[in-house]
Design a protein around this motif. Structure first.
Motif, PDB file in Angstrom:
ATOM      1  N   ARG A 143       0.859  -1.191   0.000  1.00  0.00           N
ATOM      2  CA  ARG A 143       0.000   0.000   0.000  1.00  0.00           C
ATOM      3  C   ARG A 143       0.887   1.230   0.000  1.00  0.00           C
ATOM      4  O   ARG A 143       1.923   1.262   0.669  1.00  0.00           O
ATOM      5  N   ALA A 144       0.497   2.244  -0.742  1.00  0.00           N
ATOM      6  CA  ALA A 144       1.224   3.507  -0.779  1.00  0.00           C
ATOM      7  C   ALA A 144       0.249   4.634  -0.469  1.00  0.00           C
ATOM      8  O   ALA A 144      -0.788   4.774  -1.130  1.00  0.00           O
ATOM      9  N   ALA A 145       0.565   5.429   0.542  1.00  0.00           N
ATOM     10  CA  ALA A 145      -0.288   6.550   0.961  1.00  0.00           C
ATOM     11  C   ALA A 145       0.431   7.858   0.657  1.00  0.00           C
ATOM     12  O   ALA A 145       1.537   8.098   1.150  1.00  0.00           O
ATOM     13  N   LEU A 146      -0.200   8.690  -0.139  1.00  0.00           N
ATOM     14  CA  LEU A 146       0.398   9.942  -0.613  1.00  0.00           C
ATOM     15  C   LEU A 146      -0.419  11.127  -0.116  1.00  0.00           C
ATOM     16  O   LEU A 146      -1.642  11.162  -0.279  1.00  0.00           O
ATOM     17  N   TYR A 147       0.274  12.097   0.474  1.00  0.00           N
ATOM     18  CA  TYR A 147      -0.363  13.366   0.844  1.00  0.00           C
ATOM     19  C   TYR A 147       0.422  14.487   0.186  1.00  0.00           C
ATOM     20  O   TYR A 147       1.645  14.591   0.366  1.00  0.00           O
ATOM     21  N   VAL A 148      -0.270  15.306  -0.580  1.00  0.00           N
ATOM     22  CA  VAL A 148       0.354  16.446  -1.248  1.00  0.00           C
ATOM     23  C   VAL A 148      -0.359  17.715  -0.792  1.00  0.00           C
ATOM     24  O   VAL A 148      -1.597  17.792  -0.826  1.00  0.00           O
ATOM     25  N   CYS A 149       0.414  18.689  -0.368  1.00  0.00           N
ATOM     26  CA  CYS A 149      -0.163  19.945   0.090  1.00  0.00           C
ATOM     27  C   CYS A 149      -0.836  20.667  -1.076  1.00  0.00           C
ATOM     28  O   CYS A 149      -0.241  20.818  -2.151  1.00  0.00           O
ATOM     29  N   GLY A 150      -2.065  21.126  -0.850  1.00  0.00           N
ATOM     30  CA  GLY A 150      -2.845  21.746  -1.902  1.00  0.00           C
ATOM     31  C   GLY A 150      -2.657  23.249  -1.972  1.00  0.00           C
ATOM     32  O   GLY A 150      -1.842  23.847  -1.264  1.00  0.00           O
ATOM     33  N   ILE A 151      -3.448  23.855  -2.820  1.00  0.00           N
ATOM     34  CA  ILE A 151      -3.329  25.288  -3.075  1.00  0.00           C
ATOM     35  C   ILE A 151      -3.986  26.113  -1.968  1.00  0.00           C
ATOM     36  O   ILE A 151      -4.846  25.628  -1.235  1.00  0.00           O
ATOM     37  N   THR A 152      -3.551  27.361  -1.861  1.00  0.00           N
ATOM     38  CA  THR A 152      -4.336  28.395  -1.197  1.00  0.00           C
ATOM     39  C   THR A 152      -5.065  29.117  -2.319  1.00  0.00           C
ATOM     40  O   THR A 152      -4.425  29.759  -3.168  1.00  0.00           O
ATOM     41  N   PRO A 153      -6.390  28.989  -2.383  1.00  0.00           N
ATOM     42  CA  PRO A 153      -7.117  29.374  -3.604  1.00  0.00           C
ATOM     43  C   PRO A 153      -7.422  30.868  -3.704  1.00  0.00           C
ATOM     44  O   PRO A 153      -8.546  31.303  -3.456  1.00  0.00           O
ATOM     45  N   TYR A 154      -6.405  31.626  -4.118  1.00  0.00           N
ATOM     46  CA  TYR A 154      -6.655  33.051  -4.300  1.00  0.00           C
ATOM     47  C   TYR A 154      -6.192  33.552  -5.664  1.00  0.00           C
ATOM     48  O   TYR A 154      -6.271  34.751  -5.949  1.00  0.00           O
ATOM     49  N   ASP A 155      -5.729  32.644  -6.544  1.00  0.00           N
ATOM     50  CA  ASP A 155      -5.315  33.050  -7.885  1.00  0.00           C
ATOM     51  C   ASP A 155      -5.235  31.802  -8.753  1.00  0.00           C
ATOM     52  O   ASP A 155      -5.354  30.681  -8.266  1.00  0.00           O
ATOM     53  N   ASP A 167      -8.375  26.816   2.324  1.00  0.00           N
ATOM     54  CA  ASP A 167      -9.386  27.782   1.888  1.00  0.00           C
ATOM     55  C   ASP A 167      -9.736  28.814   2.945  1.00  0.00           C
ATOM     56  O   ASP A 167     -10.760  29.481   2.857  1.00  0.00           O
ATOM     57  N   VAL A 168      -8.864  28.979   3.940  1.00  0.00           N
ATOM     58  CA  VAL A 168      -8.885  30.158   4.806  1.00  0.00           C
ATOM     59  C   VAL A 168      -7.455  30.388   5.267  1.00  0.00           C
ATOM     60  O   VAL A 168      -6.847  29.529   5.896  1.00  0.00           O
ATOM     61  N   ASP A 169      -6.895  31.523   4.857  1.00  0.00           N
ATOM     62  CA  ASP A 169      -5.506  31.832   5.186  1.00  0.00           C
ATOM     63  C   ASP A 169      -5.281  33.308   4.862  1.00  0.00           C
ATOM     64  O   ASP A 169      -6.053  33.924   4.104  1.00  0.00           O
ATOM     65  N   ASP A 170      -4.210  33.865   5.402  1.00  0.00           N
ATOM     66  CA  ASP A 170      -3.967  35.299   5.240  1.00  0.00           C
ATOM     67  C   ASP A 170      -3.904  35.752   3.781  1.00  0.00           C
ATOM     68  O   ASP A 170      -4.517  36.769   3.428  1.00  0.00           O
ATOM     69  N   PRO A 171      -3.164  35.061   2.880  1.00  0.00           N
ATOM     70  CA  PRO A 171      -3.116  35.548   1.493  1.00  0.00           C
ATOM     71  C   PRO A 171      -4.486  35.597   0.826  1.00  0.00           C
ATOM     72  O   PRO A 171      -4.778  36.523   0.064  1.00  0.00           O
ATOM     73  N   LEU A 172      -5.333  34.618   1.120  1.00  0.00           N
ATOM     74  CA  LEU A 172      -6.683  34.616   0.570  1.00  0.00           C
ATOM     75  C   LEU A 172      -7.493  35.781   1.112  1.00  0.00           C
ATOM     76  O   LEU A 172      -8.176  36.490   0.347  1.00  0.00           O
ATOM     77  N   LEU A 173      -7.424  36.007   2.416  1.00  0.00           N
ATOM     78  CA  LEU A 173      -8.182  37.101   3.022  1.00  0.00           C
ATOM     79  C   LEU A 173      -7.693  38.455   2.517  1.00  0.00           C
ATOM     80  O   LEU A 173      -8.495  39.366   2.263  1.00  0.00           O
ATOM     81  N   GLU A 174      -6.375  38.574   2.348  1.00  0.00           N
ATOM     82  CA  GLU A 174      -5.821  39.838   1.851  1.00  0.00           C
ATOM     83  C   GLU A 174      -6.245  40.102   0.420  1.00  0.00           C
ATOM     84  O   GLU A 174      -6.573  41.243   0.058  1.00  0.00           O
ATOM     85  N   ARG A 175      -6.251  39.071  -0.435  1.00  0.00           N
ATOM     86  CA  ARG A 175      -6.670  39.257  -1.821  1.00  0.00           C
ATOM     87  C   ARG A 175      -8.161  39.608  -1.902  1.00  0.00           C
ATOM     88  O   ARG A 175      -8.562  40.474  -2.691  1.00  0.00           O
ATOM     89  N   ALA A 176      -8.970  38.945  -1.088  1.00  0.00           N
ATOM     90  CA  ALA A 176     -10.398  39.240  -1.088  1.00  0.00           C
ATOM     91  C   ALA A 176     -10.658  40.681  -0.646  1.00  0.00           C
ATOM     92  O   ALA A 176     -11.484  41.389  -1.241  1.00  0.00           O
ATOM     93  N   ALA A 177      -9.939  41.133   0.389  1.00  0.00           N
ATOM     94  CA  ALA A 177     -10.102  42.506   0.854  1.00  0.00           C
ATOM     95  C   ALA A 177      -9.647  43.497  -0.210  1.00  0.00           C
ATOM     96  O   ALA A 177     -10.299  44.528  -0.445  1.00  0.00           O
ATOM     97  N   ARG A 178      -8.542  43.196  -0.871  1.00  0.00           N
ATOM     98  CA  ARG A 178      -8.034  44.089  -1.923  1.00  0.00           C
ATOM     99  C   ARG A 178      -9.027  44.245  -3.049  1.00  0.00           C
ATOM    100  O   ARG A 178      -9.234  45.350  -3.576  1.00  0.00           O
ATOM    101  N   ASP A 179      -9.670  43.122  -3.434  1.00  0.00           N
ATOM    102  CA  ASP A 179     -10.580  43.137  -4.577  1.00  0.00           C
ATOM    103  C   ASP A 179     -12.022  43.435  -4.197  1.00  0.00           C
ATOM    104  O   ASP A 179     -12.886  43.495  -5.076  1.00  0.00           O
TER     105      ASP A 179
END
Length: 413
Positions: free
Chosen positions: A38-50, A85-97
């Motif tokens: 068995r092989a278990a893989l975890y890959v860190c995903g995106i912070t969805p702001y772009d 889907d909740v992090d500082d870069p996302l919150l900053e981009r949402a506030a900017r836009d």
């Protein structure tokens, strides 16, 4: 959370070799499965702001290749990926836009799904939004408080105290520096550059990472047993990986910019929570530059998958261009990369649909493809093996076409 539609993957007779991959923690290629089936893989995903840029695409393509190689070798593969889907870069981009942060996240996650489908990336079995796991993450942090690994730092502008992880408290299976193999000065520099707060007053050690950010005015927060607020970055992946896959996972994957502090601290959290290592191996992709600088959202020098597709690029050519570079290397994208890959793809298509040539060595080509991909995901070597077969007049048998699809994810003909 819904992932994306899986591409079809043909079955090729027989099995390929057991893959080895470069483990950052030990500095050499290893078989991270350690004899398991068995092989278990975890890959860190995106912070969805772009939009998805080529750095993202290359990372998810590398671990897609690892998953394909494992499956071809006969492994039962389990794959989990998060989205922050909740992090500082996302919150900053949402506030900017001037947009709602949840709407921004949802739109960018949907775009990411479409880009992954276009590139024929195999989806994770568990695609996990951090916002769906806050309660579970808070439970883990409460346990770290009870066991002495978490401590509070007074935070006057919040509804409670921020909580930090004590990197100097002894843990089983982890000590600061084991995963990163970096000196303290370098770790301090990278912490400041990559979301840490080494200058924060009240911390026991400048490298101690945030576990829980107490609620601030105007920021999203959740009511939990550790108080109102939201989780820190590293603990999210520790909890999701452990809950979905069990510890230790086979491979923790991501870009090389995650080596420290993200993967280092995630490993520490996992060891404190489960008294086991986070992973058998830590595998990292190189950085891609464009116009002399690393591709990054902060610099704005993005080459996006969606932009290339909208300009008429064949998604197979984008995939082939990325596979022509070693996953672990740093390299630079030039505007001619796509044109070169498009020409190569046209040659492969003509070969696969032509039917001429000799089939005597087709099985040898299949074996070479399997060997190259299993050898630390040597996709440039696999691409070269196809080029050699085409140039040498090898007939494109169904098995040969299928192995190109199964291992490289490119359907030709």
């Amino acid at each position: 959370m819904r992932a994306w539609q899986a591409p079809s993957v043909p079955e090729v007779p027989g099995n390929g070799p057991r893959p080895v991959v470069h483990d950052t923690a030990v500095g050499k290629p290893v078989d991270p499965t350690r004899g398991d089936d068995r092989a278990a893989l975890y890959v860190c995903g995106i912070t969805p702001y772009d939009a998805t840029h080529l750095g993202h695409a290359a990372t998810y393509l590398a671990f897609d290749t690892l998953g394909r190689a494992w499956r071809d070798a006969g492994f039962d593969v389990e794959y989990a990926q998060n989205t922050t889907d909740v992090d500082d870069p996302l919150l900053e981009r949402a506030a900017r836009d001037g947009v709602d942060w949840q709407d921004l996240a949802a739109s960018q996650i949907d775009l990411f799904r479409r880009d992954m489908e276009a590139l024929r990336i195999l989806p994770p079995d568990d695609y996990v939004a951090v916002t769906d796991e806050v309660e579970r993450i808070a439970e883990a942090i409460a346990f770290l408080q009870e066991t002495g690994y978490a401590y509070s730092v007074p935070t006057p502008d919040s509804e409670g105290d921020d909580l930090y992880f004590d990197v100097n408290r002894p843990t089983e299976s982890w000590a600061l520096g084991d995963e990163s193999r970096l000196d303290r000065e370098t770790m301090l520099t990278l912490s400041a550059e990559r979301g840490g707060d080494p200058d924060r007053a009240g911390k026991r050690d400048p490298l101690d990472p945030l576990l829980w950010r107490a609620a601030r005015a105007g920021e999203p927060s959740w009511e939990t047993e550790v108080g109102p607020g939201r989780p820190g970055w590293h603990i999210e992946c520790s909890v999701i990986a452990g809950d979905r896959l069990g510890l230790p996972i086979t491979v923790q994957g991501g870009g090389s910019d995650l080596v420290f502090p993200h993967h280092e601290m995630s490993a520490g959290h996992a060891a404190a929570l489960a008294h086991q290592p986070l992973a058998n191996a830590y595998v990292h992709t190189g950085m891609i530059a464009y116009q002399g600088e690393k591709i990054s959202k902060s610099l704005g020098n993005l080459v996006t998958v969606r932009g290339l597709l909208d300009d008429g690029a064949d998604p197979r050519a984008i995939r082939l261009a990325l596979l022509s570079h070693r996953y672990s290397d740093d390299w630079e994208w030039f505007d001619g990369e796509l044109a070169s890959a498009t020409r190569r793809l046209a040659t492969w298509d003509a070969w696969a649909s032509g039917g001429a040539g000799h089939a005597d060595d087709a099985d040898d080509v299949v074996a070479r493809l399997r060997a190259r991909v299993a050898d630390d995901l040597d996709t440039p070597g696999a691409v070269a093996a196809v080029d050699t077969a085409v140039a040498g007049g090898t007939r494109s048998t169904p098995a040969l076409v299928d192995v190109v699809d199964a291992l490289l994810g490119i359907r030709i003909g």
